[in-house]
Design a protein around this motif. Structure first.
Motif, mmCIF file in Angstrom:
data_model
loop_
_atom_site.group_PDB
_atom_site.id
_atom_site.type_symbol
_atom_site.label_atom_id
_atom_site.label_comp_id
_atom_site.label_asym_id
_atom_site.label_seq_id
_atom_site.Cartn_x
_atom_site.Cartn_y
_atom_site.Cartn_z
ATOM 1 N N GLY A 25 0.827 -1.196 0.000
ATOM 2 C CA GLY A 25 0.000 0.000 0.000
ATOM 3 C C GLY A 25 0.859 1.242 0.000
ATOM 4 O O GLY A 25 2.042 1.214 -0.299
ATOM 5 N N GLY A 26 0.265 2.359 0.354
ATOM 6 C CA GLY A 26 1.004 3.611 0.381
ATOM 7 C C GLY A 26 2.118 3.578 1.396
ATOM 8 O O GLY A 26 2.093 2.833 2.369
ATOM 9 N N GLY A 27 3.131 4.420 1.194
ATOM 10 C CA GLY A 27 4.264 4.430 2.094
ATOM 11 C C GLY A 27 3.921 5.045 3.428
ATOM 12 O O GLY A 27 2.921 5.746 3.598
ATOM 13 N N ASN A 28 4.776 4.791 4.416
ATOM 14 C CA ASN A 28 4.585 5.347 5.739
ATOM 15 C C ASN A 28 5.589 6.473 5.951
ATOM 16 O O ASN A 28 6.691 6.459 5.420
ATOM 17 C CB ASN A 28 4.790 4.261 6.808
ATOM 18 C CG ASN A 28 3.767 3.158 6.683
ATOM 19 O OD1 ASN A 28 2.597 3.430 6.435
ATOM 20 N ND2 ASN A 28 4.202 1.913 6.849
ATOM 21 N N GLY A 29 5.238 7.450 6.764
ATOM 22 C CA GLY A 29 6.172 8.509 7.089
ATOM 23 C C GLY A 29 6.378 9.453 5.921
ATOM 24 O O GLY A 29 5.491 9.701 5.111
ATOM 25 N N ASP A 30 7.611 10.041 5.873
ATOM 26 C CA ASP A 30 7.918 11.039 4.861
ATOM 27 C C ASP A 30 7.867 10.435 3.462
ATOM 28 O O ASP A 30 8.237 9.284 3.239
ATOM 29 C CB ASP A 30 9.326 11.606 5.106
ATOM 30 C CG ASP A 30 9.403 12.410 6.401
ATOM 31 O OD1 ASP A 30 8.372 12.959 6.805
ATOM 32 O OD2 ASP A 30 10.491 12.466 6.988
ATOM 33 N N ARG A 31 7.409 11.259 2.509
ATOM 34 C CA ARG A 31 7.500 10.847 1.109
ATOM 35 C C ARG A 31 8.968 10.930 0.676
ATOM 36 O O ARG A 31 9.682 11.856 1.060
ATOM 37 C CB ARG A 31 6.659 11.769 0.237
ATOM 38 C CG ARG A 31 5.173 11.787 0.575
ATOM 39 C CD ARG A 31 4.457 12.775 -0.330
ATOM 40 N NE ARG A 31 3.067 12.956 0.061
ATOM 41 C CZ ARG A 31 2.070 12.202 -0.396
ATOM 42 N NH1 ARG A 31 2.331 11.217 -1.228
ATOM 43 N NH2 ARG A 31 0.824 12.428 -0.009
ATOM 44 N N ARG A 32 9.376 10.021 -0.168
ATOM 45 C CA ARG A 32 10.767 9.979 -0.614
ATOM 46 C C ARG A 32 10.856 10.245 -2.113
ATOM 47 O O ARG A 32 9.891 10.039 -2.851
ATOM 48 C CB ARG A 32 11.382 8.630 -0.270
ATOM 49 C CG ARG A 32 11.515 8.377 1.237
ATOM 50 C CD ARG A 32 11.725 6.930 1.565
ATOM 51 N NE ARG A 32 10.533 6.120 1.280
ATOM 52 C CZ ARG A 32 10.449 4.802 1.457
ATOM 53 N NH1 ARG A 32 11.501 4.137 1.921
ATOM 54 N NH2 ARG A 32 9.343 4.150 1.190
#
Length: 526
Positions: A25-32
């Motif tokens: 699914g979508g990433g966790n925390g800051d977008r990279r």
């Protein structure tokens, strides 16, 4: 969530080291984000933003810049998996995007002017605040109406620019900052050493790891050490009867025994497999040691264990070899070494297509008068010629006096064709230094000059395998090298032996891995 179907369809993950990617699914925390400098058919930079669980990607031919006065073309390409964030290495030739890749910049980003970057992309304009090591400040991507057509369909063209903010730098050129932010390497250094990769999930002192195959277990090597003069050795899931383990096979100080040779072969066999499997093997046997007269042994003996892989030559005439050993598993190479084979010579064609070479080869054979520096000059000229032709190839020191060059080719060539092409290549090179080269067949007729031997490009003509030992004092090894190593003042043809080559591989990897999976045409030489 993005779609990885196109990405996966374009790649053969059995041949490319690129990640297939998990359907997360979508990433966790800051977008990279990541920018990779990619030397494929043309140099370009790949800009990728983490959005909804994938890396939404653009190819930027001239690279991103901090100069607000410059607008860059950016071609929207297929989404990539999140695991691609820290991919650095060599995509084999013949594969989609073949070439060397470094992580030129990476960091975090946040969308500006929107809380929904996927929706902003749909509308054709994305503002991104980037926090990288090289790129900082506001990047803007704006879709244009024009589309760039290729074989996979129409690709959207966008414009990439940097806003005039406190991070803007007039005249800033990405080519003046060529190194990876992860490993400090240039693309050329990655190409020379494709067997290292960066693990983003590891501590800094453990992040760079080997991509080489797993070696034999320490327990198996210890079991060999504990055997007496002979016994049954369980290794690579086989029970191998080994004999005369304390016999000296290579003179030296100290000499190399059969036990030490088998330990070396056990460690090197997994790495050697891609150059041996599926091929008939000619064995050069020295059962009484390297300082005695050896002999060629091709026929697999009747007493060979049933599990050994083998090939029946369908074209063998009466009196010729009918059954060859095929090293399709590491234990088969150990059997050969225990049988007294100090050299392993695989055919350049595979058993499934015995008349079609997979490599074209040049054997730079020095004469009595040829100095090492002169041989290096000839090898460098081949390097220059092959680079000019756009042909992937690698050199290998022989472990004795010479250098060999291996050129992978696509299926379908005949030996006559590969030999004719190699002859033209070497004769073109030879014209540059005619005083160093003889084309006479007999060694006694060459006047001590070097021979650029193209005649090995024939069925059942062989050159020594990568990482094979050679029958000489100290147990030297034939070792692949990177092209840049031809300029190394410490290079020697017998520089490495069974006691030193494993450390080299751990440090530098296997330069010949860059040839695996490469299927290329032999271009016309004018």
């Amino acid at each position: 969530m993005g779609d990885l179907a196109t990405y996966r369809r374009k790649r053969n993950f059995g041949r490319t080291p690129e990640p297939a990617g998990a359907d997360s699914g979508g990433g966790n925390g800051d977008r990279r984000f990541v920018v990779q400098r990619h030397r494929a058919s043309r140099l370009h930079y790949d800009l990728r933003f983490e959005i909804d669980g994938v890396l939404v990607s653009w190819a930027v031919p001239k690279g991103p810049t901090l100069d607000p006065a410059v607008k860059r073309m950016a071609v929207h390409v297929e989404d990539h998996p999140i695991e691609y964030l820290h991919f650095e290495g060599v995509i084999p030739g013949g594969q989609y995007g073949g070439g060397d890749v470094i992580v030129w910049d990476t960091g975090t980003w946040e969308p500006a002017k929107t809380d929904d970057p996927a929706a902003a992309l749909e509308q054709g304009e994305l503002h991104a605040e980037v926090h990288g090591e090289k790129l900082r400040g506001r990047l803007v991507l704006v879709r244009r109406d024009h589309r760039d057509s290729d074989e996979s369909g129409d690709k959207e063209q966008w414009l990439l620019l940097h806003k005039k903010d406190r991070y803007a730098v007039a005249g800033w050129d990405p080519e003046q900052h060529p190194r990876s932010v992860l490993t400090g390497r240039t693309n050329a250094e990655v190409k020379e050493d494709p067997d290292r990769m960066w693990r983003s999930d590891a501590p800094a002192d453990e992040a760079e790891v080997s991509m080489l195959p797993d070696q034999v277990s320490d327990d198996a090597v210890a079991a060999l050490e504990e055997l007496g003069k002979e016994g049954t050795w369980e290794v690579f899931d086989r029970r191998l009867k080994v004999t005369n383990l304390d016999k000296v096979l290579f003179p030296g100080d100290p000499p190399v025994t059969k036990r030490e040779l088998l330990a070396y072969v056990a460690r090197i066999a997994p790495l050697s497999m891609p150059y041996l499997e599926g091929r008939a093997i000619n064995l050069h046997r020295y059962p009484d040691g390297a300082d005695t007269k050896g002999f060629w042994h091709k026929e697999l003996p009747k007493h060979a264990p049933d599990w050994l892989p083998r090939w029946e030559n369908p074209e063998a005439d009466p009196g010729e070899t009918t059954t060859y050993l095929v090293v399709d598993e590491p234990a088969a190479l150990l059997w050969a070494a225990n049988f007294g084979a100090l050299e392993w010579h695989p055919w350049t064609s595979r058993t499934e297509a015995m008349h079609e070479p997979t490599y074209a080869m040049v054997d730079l054979d020095p004469g009595e008068r040829t100095t090492w520096e002169e041989l290096l000059e000839l090898a460098r000229l081949h390097r220059t010629a092959l680079d000019h032709l756009g042909v992937a190839a690698r050199a290998k020191v022989t472990g004795k006096r010479g250098i060999q060059i291996w050129v992978p080719v696509r299926p379908g060539y005949t030996f006559d064709e590969s030999r004719a092409w190699t002859e033209k290549l070497s004769k073109t090179v030879g014209k540059v230094l005619p005083d160093l080269v003889s084309w006479k067949w007999e060694k006694k007729d060459r006047g001590g000059l070097a021979r650029l031997d193209y005649t090995q490009n024939a069925i059942n003509k062989t050159l020594v395998a990568p990482y094979s030992t050679r029958p000489a004092a100290g147990a030297p090894v034939s070792v692949p090298i990177g092209w840049a190593e031809l300029d190394d003042p410490d290079l020697r043809p017998d520089r490495w032996n069974v006691r030193t080559v494993l450390d080299r591989i751990e440090e530098r990897g296997d330069p010949f891995r860059a040839l695996l999976g490469v299927e290329q045409d032999l271009p016309e030489i004018r």
